[in-house]
Design an enzyme around this catalytic site. Structure first.
Site: not given
Length: 130
Positions: A29-30, A93, A95
């Site tokens: 994750d950016i 998605h 996490h």
């Protein structure tokens, strides 16, 4: 129009890739809650996790578990948390977040990493998967 995650999977947008298999893709994750925060996504673009067919769901969970175990081996943390929210990007998605405290799970505390730090942690996680 393809989601940002589909563009990442297709190589149209760069990422810090962690792993992939026939059906799933993992990348850092950016905008991470903690160093090593990773997203696992199915390659097939589906908006809601409950809309995945049973096989795709189980494959995503198995893939996420494998990546999460690698994060636990390579990123110092109390444990790796898993959450599926899915409001920001219309593409399922998962996490995987290295947790040091509950603040890492709130999505209100973000860490800033340099490109070098992203690449180093990505390499550590990739090595732990092998």
């Amino acid at each position: 129009m393809p989601s940002i995650f589909t563009k990442i999977i297709n190589g149209d947008i760069p990422c810090y890739k962690i792993a992939e298999d026939e059906d799933n893709f993992a990348f850092l994750d950016i905008n991470p809650n903690a160093k090593g925060h990773t997203l696992c996504v199915p390659k097939k673009e589906v908006d809601r996790i409950m809309d995945l067919d049973e096989d795709a769901y189980m494959k995503l969970m198995s893939f996420s578990r494998k990546v999460g175990q690698a994060i636990e081996k390579s990123v110092p943390c109390e444990r790796v948390g898993m959450t599926v929210i899915g409001l920001e990007v219309p593409h399922v998605h998962v996490h995987l977040i290295p947790l040091h405290s509950m603040k890492n799970a709130t999505f209100q505390h973000k860490e800033k990493l340099t490109a070098i730090e992203f690449e180093e942690v990505a390499e550590q996680i990739r090595d732990a998967i092998k």
